[in-house]
Scaffold this motif. Structure first.
Motif, PDB file in Angstrom:
ATOM      1  N   ASN A   1     -55.369  51.721  -7.536  1.00 41.10           N
ATOM      2  CA  ASN A   1     -56.214  50.587  -8.334  1.00 41.10           C
ATOM      3  C   ASN A   1     -58.032  51.241  -9.357  1.00 41.10           C
ATOM      4  OD1 ASN A   1     -55.370  48.106  -6.755  1.00 41.10           O
ATOM      5  ND2 ASN A   1     -56.199  49.803  -5.084  1.00 41.10           N
ATOM      6  N   ILE A   2     -57.208  52.188  -9.245  1.00 37.37           N
ATOM      7  CA  ILE A   2     -58.922  53.408  -9.759  1.00 37.37           C
ATOM      8  C   ILE A   2     -59.001  53.588 -11.202  1.00 37.37           C
ATOM      9  CG2 ILE A   2     -60.032  55.790  -9.234  1.00 37.37           C
ATOM     10  CD1 ILE A   2     -59.931  55.541  -6.642  1.00 37.37           C
ATOM     11  N   ALA A   3     -57.345  54.723 -11.456  1.00 41.37           N
ATOM     12  CA  ALA A   3     -57.327  54.735 -13.099  1.00 41.37           C
ATOM     13  C   ALA A   3     -57.217  52.968 -13.913  1.00 41.37           C
ATOM     14  CB  ALA A   3     -56.155  55.717 -13.356  1.00 41.37           C
ATOM     15  N   VAL A   4     -57.143  52.891 -15.316  1.00 39.32           N
ATOM     16  CA  VAL A   4     -56.671  51.889 -16.246  1.00 39.32           C
ATOM     17  C   VAL A   4     -55.797  52.361 -17.423  1.00 39.32           C
ATOM     18  CG1 VAL A   4     -57.162  50.475 -16.901  1.00 39.32           C
ATOM     19  CG2 VAL A   4     -58.894  50.517 -14.909  1.00 39.32           C
ATOM     20  N   LEU A   5     -54.867  52.153 -17.894  1.00 38.86           N
ATOM     21  CA  LEU A   5     -54.327  52.528 -18.838  1.00 38.86           C
ATOM     22  C   LEU A   5     -54.195  51.383 -20.150  1.00 38.86           C
ATOM     23  CD1 LEU A   5     -51.275  54.891 -20.072  1.00 38.86           C
ATOM     24  CD2 LEU A   5     -52.149  52.295 -20.731  1.00 38.86           C
ATOM     25  N   SER A   6     -55.243  52.281 -21.211  1.00 41.19           N
ATOM     26  CA  SER A   6     -55.256  51.253 -22.507  1.00 41.19           C
ATOM     27  C   SER A   6     -54.307  51.858 -23.964  1.00 41.19           C
ATOM     28  CB  SER A   6     -56.570  50.823 -22.549  1.00 41.19           C
ATOM     29  OG  SER A   6     -57.244  52.128 -23.203  1.00 41.19           O
TER      30      SER A   6
END
Length: 939
Positions: A423-428
């Motif tokens: 739940n920490i990293a977000v990929l875009s």
């Protein structure tokens, strides 16, 4: 009564991934005593202030819901006026970052804003074709000017005269006399929309930009004295016109109607045109604050910069020309050519250079630094801010890019999002890059170049990511090094969808080549190092008759759902790839779908704007929901529940209950199409990406959401919106012509009027009770305790009349007139009696006189015909005149006292108390002028 299902509310947590919106302009702002370093840019509904030197965001001016459409810094540099899509204008303090004033007057987006040279007045133009002048100090609207027939594109105050110039898409440039509030001149020399204009040469020249490559230049001649009717017209005009104006007598006649007295304020004559290099329309036309440099750009990536010569420089050039002409005349033995030597327009307004930006320019701002450098900030279409310096002392000035703010976002729309398992990293990922963001700090921690990305996932372990591209490739990236490990040609067409298998050993992809391919993760020996690295192995293929748009595994990995271009969803067994179910019913292709955690339900979202919920055991449609006003672009279930989120092209994100088939809540924030969203594995966070270039994070709160209350709030919001769209109240005796009241009826003005009415009703009740009480005391012959109203007790046991004044003072200055306009006449007599009482006491004379005069204006007929109010008006006349003259005397005395003290201190200390700073400023100005003269001499 049955148990109601409890839901938890999702609230907006952050906006990130956005450097600047291309909707409104960019502006240099003075912050921390520095000019030319900080720039204000629109960012959806907020305004960001960036430090161009460090590339950091230093201030966020928070808006409400509507998108920013216009920016204008105040002349003192302490405030920033921001116009919004709904017609509201907010003035922010740049020191505190808080909104100090709100103006509501326009019915559509604000398109132009301009302060006068002192910063006391603000003029705004809008898409509703109207221009409004606001008093910033008094926080109120002065008047509305009507006359244009299309969107206002630019508004300009004249420093010396109380005049205003406006231009619009109706091809007209209008001149307004603000003393009489009417349009006294209209320039009709344009064949297409006027997109911008600027005043040059101490406001003696107007330059306009239209839909062609011409910048039209007009000479302005201000006529000071009132003409004697007996004096011949030709003699007068000869004395007051400039040399440039004399040549264009034919043009003057078409623009001037000299028999009208209004036409005698200013004369406009076209002197020529400057040709731009761009062939398309002017997008922005502007000057620096000193008016020495002019710049403009079209719909391309080139900014054209021109230098404007001052009167002294023009005189010097003329003298040089005269010398040359005399020399030539002597050689040819001719007479001295005194009259024939003139400077051409191209010599007065000289091209300096062209600045080529890295992408299409949306707006710019110029500032001349004390060092003699011209600083230019450009807001580009692709979410970038660029700062250029132009060294004017160089022989051939060339613009040098000093800084570029890009790290905070993608250059194009984000088409895919993914959350890591922790739940920490977000990929875009977008058309040019993949970015990894830290969810808690919202900082971009990795940027990797990629092809046009369409789908993505984190490999189990969160150390690698896989991207599916438009060209049919699968790209595997290592996050620790930020490098591309492997590229595979997976499909012959675009890879539209990717799904991780529940056992986490592989994944499945669906593409435009009508294939579903199954892949497994494997460790292969790396040639460059001893260690093994992760790779992808193709194991199986499922050939279909139509393009594959979306693929999803059931949680037990027994079934695979495949969405096809023929508007159906086919369900297959994973082990044998045998056909199991066909879900048909959508009128257009299914763009997104998801299967819930227990594998009982599948929800499909389509381009036909509907979401259908199906049972996975028999393939029966449980319910069809009309979800969005445009295509449903993304759908995902909340982990461990039957709730799901949908994202649509209507810019909304909605949450639904798949068991009760109910709409739970709408997450509003994006201003354009939402392309995709991602839910964190624990269901606490939602991240979404939109065409407005922004990424938004939504957080699940502990606040319970009750559906009935939600519906009630929605109805209230709809009512408030309908109130704003209602017809504006007509003021009795006011002509519906060029001018009108500045404000507009809003829910706030109605609430303010209701509060005044309630206060007057309480005053009436209390006065009636007081009469009754005095009668009871008289009958009893002794003092009986009087019950105090709890509202008055809360205000500190004040009198009913004092309570009315307190309520009246709490009405916002900008909403006062509109609130009084809504107030029924039955309350006015009481209000007038109370005003008389307050003014006699000498409290808030200015506010009360303003309200009194407005009430007299709008209810003049009823007040004058009411015999009961004659004495009240007579008393008001006496008290107001005496109190206003007292206030003026106090002001005058204070002014004289301050000036006397200033003189005393100056005489005592033998220093110029107030002029010290001014002198230093003048000295700097002199030095700067000297430098600029040298620079321009070189030019």
């Amino acid at each position: 009564m049955g148990l109601t299902r409890q839901y938890l509310r999702y609230e907006p947590a952050a906006l990130f991934g956005l450097v600047a919106s291309a909707r409104a302009g960019v502006a240099f702002v003075a912050l921390r005593g520095e000019r030319g370093r900080y720039v204000a840019v629109p960012a959806c509904e907020h305004v960001f202030v960036w430090d161009t030197r460090k590339g950091e965001k230093v201030l966020i001016l928070k808006g409400l819901k509507q998108e920013v459409s216009c920016l204008c810094p105040s002349p003192d540099g302490l405030h920033l006026a921001v116009g919004y899509e709904d017609g509201a204008i907010r003035v922010f303090n740049l020191l505190s970052g808080e909104c100090t004033v709100t103006f509501n007057g326009h019915r559509a987006a604000v398109t132009a804003l301009q302060y006068d040279h002192l910063g006391g007045r603000l003029v705004s133009g809008s898409k509703d074709t109207e221009v409004i002048v606001w008093d910033v100090i008094n926080e109120s609207g002065l008047y509305r000017l009507r006359g244009h027939k299309d969107v206002i594109t630019q508004v300009l105050f004249l420093k010396e005269k109380n005049l205003l110039v406006t231009c619009a898409k109706d091809t007209l440039v209008k001149w307004w006399d603000l003393d009489t509030q009417h349009c006294f001149k209209t320039l009709v020399g344009h064949r297409a929309e006027v997109w911008g204009m600027a005043l040059l040469s101490k406001e003696k020249r107007l330059i306009t930009g239209s839909a062609d490559s011409e910048l039209r230049v007009w000479d302005l001649t201000y006529i000071q004295e009132v003409k004697d009717p007996d004096e011949p017209e030709s003699k007068k005009s000869k004395g007051s016109s400039s040399p440039g104006a004399e040549e264009n007598t034919e043009e003057d006649e078409t623009l001037e109607l000299d028999e009208h007295p209004e036409e005698r304020i200013v004369k406009c004559s076209k002197v020529g045109s400057i040709m731009r290099e761009g062939r398309d329309r002017v997008v922005t036309l502007g000057t620096d604050r000193m008016g020495k440099f002019l710049a403009c750009h079209g719909t391309d990536a080139v900014l054209e910069v021109f230098s404007v010569l001052s009167e002294e420089e023009i005189q010097k050039k003329l003298e040089k020309k005269m010398k040359k002409a005399r020399k030539k005349a002597k050689q040819n033995s001719e007479e001295e050519p005194e009259r024939s030597v003139e400077l051409s327009l191209q010599e007065e307004i000289q091209r300096v250079t062209n600045v080529k930006a890295s992408s299409k320019i949306k707006s710019f701002d110029l500032i001349l630094s004390p060092k003699g450098e011209l600083k230019m900030v450009l807001l580009l279409q692709n979410n970038v801010i660029e700062l250029y310096n132009l060294d004017l002392s160089a022989q051939v000035p060339q613009a040098v890019r000093v800084s570029r703010i890009t790290i905070g976002g993608h250059r194009s729309d984000v088409r895919t999002l993914a959350f890591s398992s922790d739940n920490i990293a977000v990929l875009s990922a977008a058309a040019e890059s993949v970015k990894i963001w830290n969810r808690s700090t919202l900082q971009c921690i990795r940027t990797m170049e990629c092809e046009y990305a369409l789908c993505s996932l984190f490999v189990p372990g969160d150390r690698q990511v896989i991207i599916g591209t438009k060209t049919g490739k699968l790209q595997l990236y290592d996050l620790a090094s930020g490098s591309l490990i492997e590229t595979l040609d997976a499909h012959d067409g675009a890879v539209w969808s990717i799904a991780l298998s529940p056992d986490q050993r592989g994944f499945v992809t669906g593409g435009a080549d009508k294939c579903v391919k199954f892949w497994e993760f494997e460790l292969v020996k790396d040639e460059s190092s001893v260690q093994k690295r992760l790779s992808m192995k193709h194991v199986r293929i499922l050939q279909l008759d139509e393009d594959v748009l979306c693929v999803r595994y059931s949680p037990n990995q027994k079934l695979l759902a495949v969405s096809l271009l023929d508007c159906t969803v086919k369900v297959f067994y994973v082990d044998t790839l045998k056909f199991f179910l066909s879900l048909y019913g959508h009128k257009l292709p299914v763009l997104c779908m998801d299967i819930c955690y227990d594998g009982t339900l599948i929800a499909t979202g389509s381009a036909d704007r509907n979401v259908k919920i199906w049972g996975l055991d028999f393939g029966d449609c449980h319910r069809s929901l009309f979800a969005h006003d445009d295509s449903v672009m993304y759908l995902q279930f909340v982990p461990k529940s039957h709730l799901f989120f949908t994202a649509g092209k209507d810019s909304k994100i909605k949450q639904w209950d798949a068991d009760k088939f109910e709409h739970i809540q709408t997450l509003e924030g994006h201003h354009q199409e939402v392309w995709c969203l991602a839910l964190s594995p624990n269901g606490d966070y939602v991240v979404s990406a939109s065409h407005d270039k922004s990424l938004r994070l939504w957080e699940r709160t502990r606040e319970p959401l009750i559906l009935e209350e939600e519906r009630e709030m929605q109805r209230e919001a709809e009512y408030e919106e309908s109130v704003a769209k209602e017809e504006q109240p007509v003021v009795a005796g006011e002509r519906q012509g060029e001018t009108g009241l500045a404000g507009k009826k809003t829910i706030e003005t109605i609430k303010a009027a209701e509060r005044i009415m309630e206060a007057i009703e309480l005053y009436r009740e209390e006065m009636a009770k007081l009469k009754e009480h005095s009668a009871i005391c008289k009958a009893a012959g002794k003092e009986v305790p009087f019950p105090v109203n709890p509202i008055l007790r809360a205000y500190g046991n004040i009198t009913p009349s004092a309570y009315v004044l307190e309520v009246f003072k709490k009405v916002k200055s900008s909403e006062l007139e509109e609130s009084l306009l809504v107030l029924p006449f039955s309350y006015v007599p009481d209000l007038l009696r109370l005003f008389n009482e307050y003014i006699q006491l000498g409290s808030d004379v200015e506010l009360l006189c303003r309200a009194l005069l407005f009430l007299l204006k709008i209810h003049f007929g009823q007040i004058t015909s009411n015999q009961m109010l004659v004495t009240v008006i007579e008393n008001l006349k006496k008290t107001t005149i005496s109190r206003v003259s007292e206030a003026r005397d106090v002001l005058g005395f204070n002014m004289a006292g301050l000036q006397f003290l200033k003189r005393e201190i100056e005489a005592k200390d033998e220093v110029t108390f107030f002029a010290d700073a001014t002198e230093r400023f003048e000295e700097k100005k002199r030095k700067r002028k000297k430098k600029e003269k040298m620079v321009l001499a070189v030019l």
